[in-house]
Design an enzyme around this catalytic site. Structure first.
Site, PDB file in Angstrom:
ATOM      1  N   ASP A  93       0.853  -1.182   0.000  1.00  0.00           N
ATOM      2  CA  ASP A  93       0.000   0.000   0.000  1.00  0.00           C
ATOM      3  C   ASP A  93       0.892   1.237   0.000  1.00  0.00           C
ATOM      4  O   ASP A  93       2.093   1.173   0.250  1.00  0.00           O
ATOM      5  CB  ASP A  93      -0.992  -0.025   1.151  1.00  0.00           C
ATOM      6  N   SER A  94       0.306   2.360  -0.324  1.00  0.00           N
ATOM      7  CA  SER A  94       1.106   3.541  -0.648  1.00  0.00           C
ATOM      8  C   SER A  94       1.691   4.235   0.565  1.00  0.00           C
ATOM      9  O   SER A  94       2.590   5.065   0.439  1.00  0.00           O
ATOM     10  CB  SER A  94       0.234   4.543  -1.403  1.00  0.00           C
ATOM     11  N   GLY A  95       1.162   3.943   1.749  1.00  0.00           N
ATOM     12  CA  GLY A  95       1.601   4.638   2.954  1.00  0.00           C
ATOM     13  C   GLY A  95       0.714   5.798   3.339  1.00  0.00           C
ATOM     14  O   GLY A  95       0.854   6.358   4.427  1.00  0.00           O
ATOM     15  N   GLY A  96      -0.223   6.163   2.465  1.00  0.00           N
ATOM     16  CA  GLY A  96      -1.061   7.326   2.743  1.00  0.00           C
ATOM     17  C   GLY A  96      -1.893   7.188   3.999  1.00  0.00           C
ATOM     18  O   GLY A  96      -1.971   8.114   4.809  1.00  0.00           O
ATOM     19  N   PHE A  97      -2.501   6.028   4.194  1.00  0.00           N
ATOM     20  CA  PHE A  97      -3.359   5.836   5.365  1.00  0.00           C
ATOM     21  C   PHE A  97      -2.548   5.961   6.646  1.00  0.00           C
ATOM     22  O   PHE A  97      -2.990   6.578   7.622  1.00  0.00           O
ATOM     23  CB  PHE A  97      -4.047   4.471   5.289  1.00  0.00           C
ATOM     24  N   ASP A 147      -2.839   8.224  -1.869  1.00  0.00           N
ATOM     25  CA  ASP A 147      -4.140   8.871  -1.773  1.00  0.00           C
ATOM     26  C   ASP A 147      -4.275   9.516  -0.415  1.00  0.00           C
ATOM     27  O   ASP A 147      -3.461   9.297   0.486  1.00  0.00           O
ATOM     28  CB  ASP A 147      -5.272   7.861  -2.004  1.00  0.00           C
ATOM     29  N   GLN A 190     -11.913   7.045  -3.867  1.00  0.00           N
ATOM     30  CA  GLN A 190     -12.258   7.714  -2.612  1.00  0.00           C
ATOM     31  C   GLN A 190     -13.614   8.395  -2.772  1.00  0.00           C
ATOM     32  O   GLN A 190     -14.278   8.226  -3.786  1.00  0.00           O
ATOM     33  CB  GLN A 190     -11.160   8.696  -2.214  1.00  0.00           C
ATOM     34  N   GLY A 217     -10.935   4.078   1.829  1.00  0.00           N
ATOM     35  CA  GLY A 217     -11.679   4.987   2.678  1.00  0.00           C
ATOM     36  C   GLY A 217     -12.906   4.391   3.323  1.00  0.00           C
ATOM     37  O   GLY A 217     -13.780   5.116   3.812  1.00  0.00           O
ATOM     38  N   ASP A 267      -7.853  -7.324   2.162  1.00  0.00           N
ATOM     39  CA  ASP A 267      -6.786  -7.440   3.162  1.00  0.00           C
ATOM     40  C   ASP A 267      -7.313  -6.888   4.467  1.00  0.00           C
ATOM     41  O   ASP A 267      -8.205  -6.032   4.475  1.00  0.00           O
ATOM     42  CB  ASP A 267      -5.538  -6.653   2.743  1.00  0.00           C
TER      43      ASP A 267
END
Length: 376
Positions: A93-97, A147, A190, A217, A267
């Site tokens: 995952d991108s790390g944004g969360f 995101d 989103q 989201g 996931d």
């Protein structure tokens, strides 16, 4: 296996889909549950065990791995697959969360987000381009766009702002990803709990021609009905021929109901985190091994399970391990939980192939509703 990234639909039953994602490091049978290996480890499990339970792919996390041991170091060591001894597909995952939820100090603008590490307080900057660069250094097979994930509830204005920012970031991530044969970048829909924003996000991302699409989201505290409504709203605006990934979901019931709506990939940390806290998932529903009713119960969690943790160890012993805070308790219950999740996915896939998914879903929910064995 294939030299390229491909998704093939093998069967449908209503909106439920049985498919395969093929890529150089292996084939992912869908619907698929992807165990979460945040920092290069599926907590309390050997990766050989994870594979034996039926996992075709695991997750890694860009935020955590960039902080420790560091993306450049992982690259020098041969990439994440080599470092952790997992030669099969990995999604990062991108790390944004995590940036939004873990860092105590952050500043977000059009260029990205500057944040303070939750480990040592050091400042870092994450742009869409840097997120893709890190995922490339990790050598992940499926890379997620950066995101902005807004926690619900939030104002419509804030949800729309974050959604539009995420769309612009998706375009930049696509450009940064370029052409990587055999790998894929997924966009993330989103829009919070606002239907027309979900539609706008899905349609714009579909126009980018990406190899897969995630719904993000959700599972952030909203009721299940809201999550399912947003899936129903979004799915018709995503390409039929591309995989659909519902991020961070969820419970077995969440997954059943989402598969019924056309989701292919999931996931969640729930099976591993719950295992470490004494909670077991079984075909009879959830069982809390901390409860005193198990203290002298020599019956197993599930005598019909193929998993030794569920079949061969008594509830009394599991209760003792959990109450004594022994690490073996968390290991055994995590083993059980991941086994149950993978068995559930295998059952779902078989039911779709046989055209009896609705019956499988009803039978599974009925078994949960009956509840656990009566106390001795």
């Amino acid at each position: 296996m294939t030299d390229t990234f491909q998704f093939k639909l093998l069967a449908t039953d209503g909106k439920a889909r049985r498919g395969e994602v093929s890529m150089p490091r292996g084939t992912i049978r869908t619907p698929a549950f992807m165990p979460v290996g945040t920092v290069g480890t599926v907590k309390a499990m050997y990766l050989d065990q994870v594979r034996e339970l039926g996992a075709d792919i695991i997750l890694g996390n860009t935020y955590h791995l960039m902080l420790r041991p560091g993306a450049e170091r992982v690259a020098r060591l041969g990439g994440l697959h080599e470092l952790i001894r997992w030669p099969f597909p990995i999604l990062t995952d991108s790390g944004g969360f995590q940036v939004m939820s873990l860092s105590g100090l952050r500043k977000l603008d059009e260029q990205g987000v500057t944040f303070k590490s939750h480990i040592d307080g050091a400042l870092h900057h994450m742009s869409p381009e840097r997120s893709i660069e890190i995922q490339g250094l990790l050598d992940s097979d499926i890379q997620m766009q950066l995101d902005e994930c807004v926690a619900l509830p939030a104002s419509p204005k804030e949800i729309e702002r974050a959604m539009e920012m995420s769309l612009r970031w998706a375009e930049r991530c696509k450009a940064a990803f370029g052409d990587q044969p055999g790998k894929a970048m997924f966009g993330i829909v989103q829009g919070g709990d606002i239907p027309h924003l979900r539609v706008r996000s899905a349609e714009a991302l579909s126009g980018l021609g990406l190899k897969g699409y995630a719904i993000g989201g959700l599972a952030v505290g909203e009721p299940q009905e809201v999550m399912l409504d947003m899936i129903d709203t979004t799915i018709p605006h995503l390409p039929t021929e591309k995989p659909r990934y519902l991020m961070g979901v969820g419970t077995p019931d969440d997954m059943l109901k989402s598969v019924a709506r056309g989701i292919d990939m999931f996931d969640c940390v729930m099976p591993t985190r719950s295992g470490r806290h004494g909670l077991a998932f079984t075909r009879r529903g959830r069982i809390n091994l901390r409860n005193a009713r198990h203290a002298e119960d020599m019956r197993p969690l599930d005598e019909e399970s193929t998993c030794p943790a569920a079949r061969d160890y008594s509830r009394a012993y599991l209760h003792h391990l959990v109450r004594a805070n022994e690490s073996l308790g968390g290991m055994l219950l995590t083993w059980n939980n991941l086994s149950y999740y993978q068995d559930l996915m295998a059952g779902i896939r078989k039911a779709i192939e046989e055209g009896r998914f609705a019956d499988f879903m009803a039978e599974t929910q009925e078994m949960w509703a009956r509840g656990d064995l009566a106390p001795l």
